[in-house]
Design an enzyme around this catalytic site. Structure first.
Site, PDB file in Angstrom:
ATOM      1  N   ASP A  82       0.854  -1.188   0.015  1.00  0.00           N
ATOM      2  CA  ASP A  82       0.147  -0.097   0.070  1.00  0.00           C
ATOM      3  C   ASP A  82       0.829   1.246  -0.036  1.00  0.00           C
ATOM      4  OD1 ASP A  82      -2.248   1.476   0.116  1.00  0.00           O
ATOM      5  OD2 ASP A  82      -2.544   1.351   2.350  1.00  0.00           O
ATOM      6  N   ASN A 256     -10.259   0.290  -0.355  1.00  0.00           N
ATOM      7  CA  ASN A 256      -9.349   0.386   0.852  1.00  0.00           C
ATOM      8  C   ASN A 256      -9.766   0.783   2.338  1.00  0.00           C
ATOM      9  OD1 ASN A 256      -7.646  -0.157  -1.191  1.00  0.00           O
ATOM     10  ND2 ASN A 256      -6.160   1.472  -0.711  1.00  0.00           N
ATOM     11  N   SER A 259      -9.130   2.411   8.504  1.00  0.00           N
ATOM     12  CA  SER A 259      -9.439   3.310   9.729  1.00  0.00           C
ATOM     13  C   SER A 259     -10.574   2.545  10.442  1.00  0.00           C
ATOM     14  CB  SER A 259      -9.901   4.388   9.336  1.00  0.00           C
ATOM     15  OG  SER A 259      -8.585   5.421   9.025  1.00  0.00           O
TER      16      SER A 259
HETATM   17  P1  13P Z   1      -9.068   4.927   5.632  1.00  0.00           P
HETATM   18  O1  13P Z   1      -8.132   5.612   6.281  1.00  0.00           O
HETATM   19  O2  13P Z   1     -10.337   5.411   5.051  1.00  0.00           O
HETATM   20  O3  13P Z   1      -9.268   3.541   6.114  1.00  0.00           O
HETATM   21  O4  13P Z   1      -8.325   4.396   4.183  1.00  0.00           O
HETATM   22  C1  13P Z   1      -7.164   3.595   4.019  1.00  0.00           C
HETATM   23  C2  13P Z   1      -6.338   3.416   2.943  1.00  0.00           C
HETATM   24  O5  13P Z   1      -6.681   4.278   1.792  1.00  0.00           O
HETATM   25  C3  13P Z   1      -5.130   2.762   2.766  1.00  0.00           C
HETATM   26  O6  13P Z   1      -4.337   2.971   1.500  1.00  0.00           O
HETATM   27  O1  G3H Z   2      -3.460   4.822   3.377  1.00  0.00           O
HETATM   28  C1  G3H Z   2      -2.806   4.541   4.468  1.00  0.00           C
HETATM   29  C2  G3H Z   2      -3.243   3.531   5.287  1.00  0.00           C
HETATM   30  O2  G3H Z   2      -4.082   3.958   6.158  1.00  0.00           O
HETATM   31  C3  G3H Z   2      -1.957   2.948   6.143  1.00  0.00           C
HETATM   32  O3  G3H Z   2      -1.645   3.716   7.210  1.00  0.00           O
HETATM   33  O4  G3H Z   2       0.557   4.394   7.087  1.00  0.00           O
HETATM   34  O5  G3H Z   2      -0.515   4.385   9.188  1.00  0.00           O
HETATM   35  O6  G3H Z   2       0.056   2.376   8.130  1.00  0.00           O
HETATM   36  P1  G3H Z   2      -0.566   3.694   7.815  1.00  0.00           P
HETATM   37 ZN    ZN Z   3      -4.453   4.876   0.753  1.00  0.00          ZN
END
Ligand code: 13P
Ligand code: G3H
Ligand code: ZN
Length: 311
Positions: A82, A256, A259
């Site tokens: 990611d 995705n 949160s």
């Molecule tokens: P949220 O913060 O809305 O869960 O998005 C997660 C995300 O886009 C991870 O790449």
């Molecule tokens: O979009 C990102 C994800 O929510 C991952 O979050 O970088 O805190 O692991 P993080």
């Molecule tokens: Zn993201």
């Protein structure tokens, strides 16, 4: 079944009008909760790992936990990087056995974004790995990136054909008003997504899988539990689930979610401690967190994504 790429999953999802959940993973309990839900719903899954997750858990641990998820469920599972920040992060994930990577060069110029993405695509495709790229910028906070709301910008449909053709990416994350984190809209603000942009992108790229980042709904019942048991998350607001269902019925094939899992875990643990102040065995409260992740992922699969019975 070994780890898979998202190619077949996205084809089926696009044609079937549903989306695959891409859930962020950082530890064993979260992975177990997600895959138990996936197994019960017979759903394909994308388990995604951010740079922050790799730093927190150690890449080797996460890789083996995800491999254990594949082994114990037999589900089609994608191991996805990611928000890969640069070529080197993507290369390292590909060399470690990831079947999909995201190169997030959306903060560079259009031309540089194409060049950086293209370099990752060449390396990935030579090794059977697929690449997600991003055009447009979301607001919000991740460990690695913090984009202020005023710096966020919507994807320009005029640019998507040139970008995908020149970069060779396999899927495209677009910015239509979602944002990262648990505070996506201000209190009193009407949650809105630019479905007109999504529709236009879908017309210009028929059959091409689109990705939505920042797509948590921030369940208000869990936020209430957090606040009831000593937490402080005032005004945490997410994307209404009916909007995500609508996006999934359009060109969006990957949604995705991070949160929501965080909120579910935290609510479960806060409640556990409030009700059992004498507990000190991590298996007791982490067990509750795992069950909460499973419950929320089942709900997402069945009621939002529509990926149940598609494994
Ligand atoms: P949220 O913060 O809305 O869960 O998005 C997660 C995300 O886009 C991870 O790449
Ligand atoms: O979009 C990102 C994800 O929510 C991952 O979050 O970088 O805190 O692991 P993080
Ligand atoms: Zn993201």
């Amino acid at each position: 079944m070994p780890l898979v790429t998202s190619t077949e999953m996205f084809k089926k999802a696009y044609n079937g009008g549903y989306a695959i959940g891409a859930f962020n993973v950082n530890n064993m309990e979260t992975i177990q909760g997600i895959v138990e839900a996936g197994k019960e719903c017979n759903s394909p899954l994308i388990l995604q790992v951010s740079a922050g997750a790799r730093k927190y858990a150690n890449p080797v641990y996460l890789k083996h936990l995800i491999e254990a998820a594949v082994e114990t469920t037999g589900l089609p599972i994608v191991m996805h990087l990611d928000h890969g920040a640069d070529f080197e992060s993507c290369k390292s994930a590909i060399d470690d056995g990831f079947t999909s990577v995201m190169i997030d060069a959306s903060h560079h110029s259009f031309k540089e974004n194409i060049e950086i993405t293209k370099k990752v695509v060449q390396y990935a495709h030579d090794r059977g790995v697929v690449v997600e790229a991003e055009l447009g910028q979301l607001a919000g906070i991740e460990d690695a990136v913090n984009v202020k709301a005023e710096d966020a910008n919507f994807t320009q449909p005029d640019e998507v054909c040139e970008f995908t053709q020149k970069s060779g990416c396999d899927s495209l994350a677009i910015a239509i008003g979602t944002s990262h984190g648990a505070y996506k809209f201000k209190p009193g603000q009407k949650p809105q997504l630019r479905f007109d942009i999504l529709e236009e992108v879908g017309k210009r790229l028929p059959g091409f899988p689109i990705v939505l980042h920042g797509a948590s709904s921030v369940p208000q019942d869990r936020v209430a539990i957090i606040n009831q048991f000593g937490g402080k998350m005032p005004d945490a607001i997410g994307i209404p689930e009916e909007m995500l269902r609508k996006a999934a019925s359009m060109a969006v094939c990957k949604i995705n979610i991070d949160s929501d899992l965080r909120v579910a875990c935290t609510a479960a643990i806060r409640k556990h401690f409030a009700e059992h102040p004498d507990h000190f065995d991590p298996r007791q409260y982490l067990g509750d967190a795992r069950a909460a992740v499973k419950e929320i992922v089942k709900h997402k699969i069945m009621d939002v994504l529509g990926s149940n019975d598609k494994a």
